[in-house]
Design a protein around this motif. Structure first.
Motif: not given
Ligand code: NAG
Ligand code: NAG
Length: 183
Positions: A43-49, A120-122, A139-141, A146-154
């Motif tokens: 769904i999402s990834m984050a990195s310092n690089d 069961w969701v994330y 970091l990874g979500l 294939p899509q998650l609600d905003h509450s998960y992204l927040d």
């Protein structure tokens, strides 16, 4: 009176139906870790690089499946793109002493920590990569869908912040996995 009560009931039901689902992490233990098994999507990834998770980055991987092995290790089934070609990769992350922590040699030494999941969701994880003397955080979500609600992204954003990563370090991975679903 009855009409008002009915109206209120309807309103209430309506609210219940339109409410977003929200992250409800469960305590993780060796005894329930097997429940991470099954299909997941990135769904999402984050990195310092960012170079390493953006297009052509060596850590830009699309999860397809996780299997909890009998000896406690986790088997990850990924797809990634090399110059437009889809490549399937399967890696086994060995369980470390602490529950939730795994290690793997892949583009360097990695320590993977499952931070939270409700199974069961994330699922949210942290990866620390050490390559050539350079430490990189990822970091990874993952989502069961294939899509998650905003509450998960927040919530993911907040977790990234605790690792010193801001929204500029986060990239959207939805609709990016163009590899075929059949092998
Ligand atoms: C656990 O099992 C997997 C698959 O059989 C294997 O690749 C891995 O090396 C095993 N890990 C340990 C610590 O024995
Ligand atoms: C590791 O560092 C050396 C020296 O800086 C460099 O020449 C080499 O390309 C690096 N290797 C990788 C895989 O980044």
């Amino acid at each position: 009176m009855v009409r008002t009560a009915l109206l209120l009931l309807c309103l209430h039901l309506n609210l219940a139906w339109t409410q977003e689902s929200v992250p409800r992490p469960v305590p993780l233990r060796a005894s329930n870790m097997a429940r991470v098994s099954g299909s997941w999507r990135s769904i999402s990834m984050a990195s310092n690089d960012l170079k390493r998770i953006e297009e052509n980055g060596d850590l830009r991987v699309f999860i397809r499946h996780i299997e909890h092995l009998r000896n406690g290790s986790l088997k990850f089934d990924f797809r990634f793109m090399i110059q437009g070609d889809c490549v399937a990769v399967t890696v086994v992350c060995e369980k470390m002493k602490n529950d939730r922590e795994y290690s793997i040699v892949y583009n360097g030494k990695n320590k993977v920590t499952v931070l939270e999941t409700d199974f069961w969701v994330y699922l949210t994880f942290h990866l620390q990569n050490l390559r050539n003397g350079t430490k990189t955080q990822v970091l990874g979500l993952y989502g069961r869908i294939p899509q998650l609600d905003h509450s998960y992204l927040d919530r993911f954003k907040k977790i990234c912040k605790t690792y010193g990563l801001s929204s500029q370090n986060i990239i959207d991975m939805t609709n990016q996995d163009h590899c075929p679903f059949k092998r």
